[in-house]
Scaffold this active site. Structure first.
Site, PDB file in Angstrom:
ATOM      1  CG  LEU A 268      -1.885   1.144   1.341  1.00  0.00           C
ATOM      2  CD1 LEU A 268      -2.927   1.057   0.248  1.00  0.00           C
ATOM      3  CD2 LEU A 268      -2.535   1.170   2.712  1.00  0.00           C
ATOM      4  CG  ASP A 269      -0.400   4.631   0.430  1.00  0.00           C
ATOM      5  OD1 ASP A 269      -1.182   4.472  -0.523  1.00  0.00           O
ATOM      6  OD2 ASP A 269      -0.763   5.025   1.550  1.00  0.00           O
TER       7      ASP A 269
END
Lengths: 290, 290, 290, 290
Positions: free
Chosen positions: C234-235
């Site tokens: 994530l990210d």
């Protein structure tokens, strides 16, 4: 998402403008306090502390503002007349009425309509007027009335008369959102409200027509856009906002125009928002932007 | 800290410039390969793929470059003459010799000297010439010779003659680092190397003298600076680089000048670096910057 | 206005990616020339001239491209296999098919649809999918199909399955235009096309949820947005583009969010355009953007 | 050139900071008026108009300021104590005394010395302290005392003690201009004046050591710098100013560092100037910058 543009219930905006004098700030803030106002923001500027021009913008909260307005206005008259300054007091819960004039380009027009729908422009939009019809459906999708006023031929007086008829009494200011017609002096006098334009160059460079072509020919490394109040002197009115974008040798005049469109819509939107929020004070051929 | 400006041992820079033609890129890259060169960077641009002007800059590594140069040059002559293009081949381990002309302002001058000491400008600086003496000590602290050539009175020809005498044979280009004297056509012809100037406005706005005062009077919201090659037309030469800074109504013309100094030194430094790295190709009144 | 995004008839884009070796550029450009191609733009980069990774993007014009493609591909196979590099050849007249996933926010979604209509994004948009319905009418006004796939409850697998069913075989890449659902690893594997996201912070600062609130609490003076390829972390995927806007102490977290929306739509639009134009090459957790 | 940093004769700066209350602005401006002061600039901010914290900065002119100060201070005590706010009144003609701590890097140090000589920083610089000697000659060319305090070995207490001895009683604030030593909590308590640092990343991204290497590894498209007050929590103090520069895939970690140096010196210079002009008010872990 629209938090910082509230209906501004019970908020007033006071603009004071005139010769600078000792005690003026204290007089204004004292007046607000004794009228039960609570100052929210205060900006001021003097172009010469020794006898120059003074500019002040105060936003204050006052419970039951609309009932209190006449009393505050009377106090302002009495308090400020010895100073020889001008003032305007605005109820910020009443949005300004903004008409948009456009032509075929949609980038500035749609940006204003979208920011308005988003709650970021404290205005109402009673109408969009265009000398073309291509944007009619888009405008009406936003729930805004669209009027087509063609402007063919060298004589623009008939078109201007029709536009004036539509605007009369219905608007507080007019925005030229890439409206590709020259506005006559006569129109400016009759419309009698501020008119804001977006010029597709970094004024005073590339004044007049075809600025992107001129920018390409001159080989500049940045292009710009300028939003200004319209005066009888073409492209010479007081500048509200400007910005630029980087370009390079590989871009054609068309590329500059496409890139410039993004600068234009941003610059015009900021100028419109600041005008609508009473942040812009005209002073000769310049502006104070608080 | 100075890692990206290496001595560039055995690196050559080839500039090709002329009418665009199919096969030109392959001819150039094939030539480099058969001469044992390894391409490090390659940039190219055509202002019109159908018969326009073609520009290419190739940096390649070749072991024992200086020994191989004559052979490569002969190959270039043979290979590229059918295409009718011009080319220059530069040994990147040999820094260009840059003279700086300055007046009283030190911001552009010191920035260039400091970047040079830092290893970021691939040049040598054989001399700084000024029509004032106030910067002499600073310049000499950097280990650079300083010459004072006064320029009082309306007749500049004697001063120009002295400057030409100092420059003759000693420099590859000249930088006017806020040199506040008009350069004559005669000087330009005799100096016979590129001359780079920094103008304290966002050209073509506020051409000529006192641009910050003019910017204040016009009420612009951004000020700028422009670095350009000097031609006989004042402030009209090919632009190498430009940049701007935001200003507002509260700033005086002096404030604009102080803020502008930071834009000037940055813009001039970039222009000088790009010129020194053979990244700038002049084309009519424009530049290609790779 | 749409001049710089032509249908690109008879233009091909060749990407070469692999271990750097002498002669590779000459081999590629020679191949294009002998296949009657005329190079329009050429970019290349090596992350280490001594044995690093090599990246090249060449756009060339070839009359009757579609007929010649098989032959050019065969030549590429034969010519480049000794070098051990990977290549892809794309016909630029065939736009990529882009699906957009959105939630309630409209700023990124409408910006993409508008730029597409304006001719600035070389894609087709077969569908917009949202877990809300508020943008349906806007999307359909642009003539684009809208599908509502609700995503309530903790189990997202059913929603993801429906989305996969809509996408299967119909798209070349997916854009998350402020789609406020976490994408599962399973979805990523099954969708099997690149997925581009816009994160509302200047990554790696303020990773995860509520970045504007965190930015307000930390008292930063700039806020940003980041567009990146989605990976299972994530990210943490490869960053394509980032930008920032200046903020100050007077702005609330809501104000930051409103200001940030303009950065988000610009950053995502640029990332999408570059991806669509085959300008972005992934390399580990980084990108090369030509 | 140095016009906007005047000696500020007879100018006072009043900072008011505490719980917001109606009438506070009027009380302050009334006080200034009855003490024959003329307001030059006035900024104010409330983080919550309904009972939040209030911040105000007023610069006013008062003939014969130094003689009048005790009287004005007494009036401030009497007038503001009912409001429970804190205030400080500064004579702007008395520059703050600033010490600079540096290591081998010269870019931040020289920029501060040069801006000071140019008249743009309203400070005196009683000393530069470095744990290296390489900048000694440059510093002394500016006419500033240089002290070498080596800091080898794991135990920094002796070096810190020497630095404290040099600073004691001689400075109003300390600037760490790329001083590459960790400051101990003990030092911070004993120095008892504000300490301003420049961190070479866009905090909170890349906290701690080697931010440019981390930025390269993460593949960011912008790098930044952050100036903040030093607190006992490393890199966590209140941020005064930040800025960024664009980078791309072709730049090495060394290139990022070289580019970043220009952001660092600009960001630190602005932070120092604003602090010296009493424009920065600390509030928890944040700053109000007027």
């Amino acid at each position: 998402m629209t938090a910082h543009i509230q209906p501004n219930k019970d908020h007033a905006c006071l603009i004071v403008h005139g010769p600078d004098q000792p005690g003026l700030v204290a007089a204004v803030t004292g007046l607000i306090t004794r009228n039960q106002g609570n100052i929210v923001t205060l900006d001021q500027y003097s172009d010469n502390p020794a006898g120059g021009a003074f500019f002040q913008r105060v936003v204050f909260h006052r419970a039951d503002l609309s009932a209190a307005l006449p009393e505050i206005q009377a106090d302002l008259d009495a308090t400020l007349s010895p100073y020889g300054v001008e003032w305007t007091l605005t109820d910020q819960s009443i949005p300004k009425r903004m008409a948009i004039l456009a032509s075929t380009s949609d980038h500035c027009l749609l940006e204003l309509l979208w920011r308005h729908r988003r709650g970021e422009l404290p205005v109402t939009i009673p109408m969009v007027i265009s000398n073309h019809t291509n944007t009619a459906e888009d405008v009406r999708t936003f729930g805004i009335p669209f009027f087509h006023v063609p402007s063919a031929g060298p004589d623009k007086s008939e078109a201007e008369a029709k536009i004036l008829e539509l605007l009369a009494g219905n608007v507080d200011f007019v925005v030229l959102a890439r409206y590709m017609q020259i506005i006559s002096e006569d129109f400016l006098q009759k419309v009698a409200v501020p008119v804001i334009n977006i010029h597709h160059s970094f004024l005073p460079a590339f004044i007049g027509a075809a600025p992107y072509r001129k920018a390409k020919e001159r080989g500049v490394k940045l292009i710009g856009a300028t939003s200004h109040y319209v005066t009888e002197d073409l492209d010479e009115g007081p500048i509200i906002e400007q910005d630029v974008a980087r370009v390079d040798h590989s871009m054609t005049a068309s590329d500059l125009q496409a890139r410039g469109a993004y600068v234009e819509r941003a610059v015009l939107s900021r100028a419109v928002q600041w005008h609508a929020e009473d942040r812009v004070i005209r002073h000769g051929n310049q502006t104070i932007v608080f």
